[in-house]
Every structure is written in C-alpha cells, then in structure tokens.
Write a protein that holds these residues in place. Structure first.
Motif: not given
Length: 406
Positions: A224-232
C-alpha cells in the motif's frame, strides 16, 4: 424514473488509491441498480489538462488545475473551490442530474452546496475522512491549531447544509452525530469488496521471491501507500524482536509514499536493512504476485483521530483473499476485524505487542485454515459492495421525491 447522479470527486483513475477503488465500486454498483452516473474531479486531480477524459471505460469531467500556490494560508483552498464551483455548474447544467453527490474532502462539498442551491438540485455529502484530520497526518497543521479549528468548522457547516450525509463507518457516524447532525440524516455506506475480484491466495512465485532475497524465509508484509499513520515504522521497530525468535522472518514493503526514505533510514539504523525488501511501486496488475509472497500481512496503524474513526479497505481485501493478518487495535480496525476469528489485533503503538502477535500467529499454524475461512466468509456475507451500495437507495429517492414535490 432513472436516477441521474453527478459525483464530485477529489481524484479518479488513472490514479490508483483506496479513494479511487472505493469510487469505482460505488459507481459499478449504482449502475447495476439502473442509475446513470456522471463524474467530475476537482483541480487536485492532476493526471490531465483535458476537460474530459475516458479511462478504462469510465468518462470523467475534469476541472482545470489550480494556479500557482499562494503564500497566504487559505487562499489556495478558496481558489480551488471557486474553480470546482464554476466547472461543476457547467457540468450540472449539461447533464441535468437529480442529485449532486460530493465526496470528501469538504473542498468538494462547499462548491456542490453552492451550485445545488443555485440550480435547485439536492446535495448529499459523503465523508470518507475529515479534511482537518488528514491535514494533521500530512503535517500541514496540528490538532487544536487555528487552521484545524477553522477547517473543522467548515466541515460542520457542510454537514449541516447537506440534504443528507453518507459516511463509511460507525466511528465517523458517531463523530458527525457529535456535531449536532440528526441521526436520521446520516447513513453508513461501509467499505466493502467485490468478492468476485478476489480469489484465495495462490502459490508464491519462487523466482520473484528469490529475486527479492526472500527465498526460504517467512514473510511479514505490507502492500500500500507509505503514510505516517500506517505505522510501518512500528513494524520495522518490531523486527529485531521477531528475528531473535524467528531468524527466518523478513519484512516485505510493497509500494511507496512520503515515509519511504525515513523507513529505509530506520532499517539501516536498526541494522536490519538486509532483512527488509523494498520493492517500490508496482503495476496494479502485478500486485497479486506480491500478495502471494506474504505469509502474514501487517496493518500496524498508529492511534490518532484519523485511524480511530476511519475504516480502511486493505484488511477487507486481505480477508477476501483468505490472508492471515495482524492489525493494531485502533477503532477503524476493531470495526472490521474480530480478534482471534478473522485476524489478530495487538495494542496500537507497541512494537513488542506487534512482535508477540506475529510470533503467536506463526506458532499456531493449526488455526490458519479457520482464520482464513472466517475472514473470507465475513466479506462474502457482510462486506460486499452490492449490500453496501443498496443503502443509497432510500435517501436518494426520498430527496428526489421531496425536490419534485417542491
């Protein structure tokens, strides 16, 4: 009478995003119901300068891109809304819709309300997320700031003036009700999947797996997309603990986004860069091959207003494919995932809890068939798009009847 709905969208195909995929699912099901749909994108859609475009059989009206950015806060948004309003008025007069259906953000709703009032067309507003919360995650404002308060008031203004409000989950419905919007004015159109588009996971492509350095390993992945909220960042923080117990574990990150450089730097700093495979963005037609490489999908979203209120699509797509998944226990995940039945939830923000959840799942192979079957059954019976989109019918028809009576 055949309903004619003009949808006002932030962006669309050929751009790929969760927003785009939800839009397409809605349009397909609405057409199956016999309704005519028309589609206008805002100036934020930057794939073309053409005023009209057909992509994959879908015809879109476009709004010319906004002018150069202003140095004064708020002026860009005002210019964007003016452009959307002018273009929407042109399209609405041409296609004569029964309903204007504005989708998030509120920058689409305000122009729709103005045009609807001028032309006598009912306007509905569909909230997929609140603009002010998305701005917090993007780093353009902070919760509690002056800008945050102003955008929140703008959202509430649109909610009060829309003839009906749709939203995607109970978390957002509750927040909308807390702004004084009557319950009978709000309908939930849950995120769902087209079950026919998903088959249970296939056999891994061993050549692809080897090329990524994953041969003979157990893969924990995110696509998916690497946004900050995704918690990667949390997933990478959990990797050293995973490797202590399971040296064969590797992390596969498929996609890209604002956090990509930071994630690569974090992997280097943790000394696990050789245990993490970054593929970059891959063609949509190839995504399934990467899903087939993953043993456990991870959705470690951080807890914030956006993730507590909003349900994502990715876990539903994973369940439709009979995938194993672990996810943080933010509100948006709790609304979708039944802990221990369709997936495994862990305490949001805790790398240790994430590592424990993954290790526990890897050790309970006997539970895997039941988890996979339960997830697939959940989306087949409760989260299919036909059932979800049917919830538009009653509010739409009531608004058209009211407009005709007036």
């Amino acid at each position: 009478m055949t309903l004619r709905i003009l949808h006002v969208l932030d962006h669309s195909l050929p751009l790929h995003s969760g927003y785009t995929f939800r839009t397409l699912a809605i349009l397909r099901e609405q057409r199956k119901l016999g309704w005519e749909t028309f589609h206008l994108t805002s100036p934020k859609h930057t794939a073309t300068e053409a005023l009209e475009e057909t992509v994959d059989g879908w015809h879109f009206y476009r709004t010319p891109a906004a002018a150069h950015a202003s140095m004064f806060p708020g002026l860009d948004e005002m210019a964007l809304m003016r452009k959307t309003e002018r273009r929407l008025a042109q399209v609405a007069e041409a296609v004569a819709p029964h309903i204007l259906h504005a989708h998030s953000p509120v920058l689409n709703a305000i122009p729709a309300l103005r045009v609807g009032k001028r032309l006598g067309i009912p306007v509905v507003y569909e909230v997929r997320a609140f603009w002010e919360d998305a701005a917090v995650d993007h780093g353009t404002t902070a919760e509690g700031s002056l800008r945050y308060g102003l955008t929140r008031r703008l959202e509430t203004h649109a909610l009060r003036r829309a003839a009906h409000v749709f939203t995607i989950c109970e978390g957002l419905r509750n927040d909308i009700a807390g702004r004084g919007i009557p319950a009978d004015k709000v309908s939930v159109i849950p995120n769902a999947v087209d079950i026919r588009s998903f088959e249970p996971g296939g056999t891994p492509d061993e050549a692809l797996k080897a090329r990524l350095g994953l041969a003979g390993t157990t893969v924990v992945g995110f696509i998916g997309s690497f946004y900050a909220y995704e918690g990667l960042d949390l997933l990478l923080a959990a990797l050293p603990a995973l490797l202590q117990r399971r040296p064969d574990v590797r992390v596969l990150l498929v996609g890209g986004g604002p956090q990509e450089a930071a994630l690569k730097a974090q992997a280097q700093a943790l000394g696990v860069a050789d245990k993490v495979a970054f593929t970059g963005r891959v063609p949509h037609a190839e995504v399934q091959r990467y899903y087939d490489l993953v043993d456990v999908l991870a959705y470690p979203r951080h807890s914030m207003r956006l993730t507590e209120l909003v349900t994502p699509l990715k876990p539903l797509e994973a369940m439709a494919q009979g995938r194993l998944l672990v996810a943080s226990d933010v509100g948006g995940h709790r609304e979708l995932i039944r802990d221990g039945q369709t997936g495994v939830l862990f305490r949001a923000g805790s790398a240790d809890a994430l590592a424990t959840a993954v290790l526990g799942l890897l050790e309970r192979r006997g539970d895997w068939p039941a988890l996979r079957a339960a997830g697939r059954r959940f989306v087949e019976t409760e989260r299919n798009w036909a059932r979800s989109v049917a919830n538009y019918r009653r509010p739409y028809e009531a608004l058209v009847e009211r407009a005709e009576a007036a």
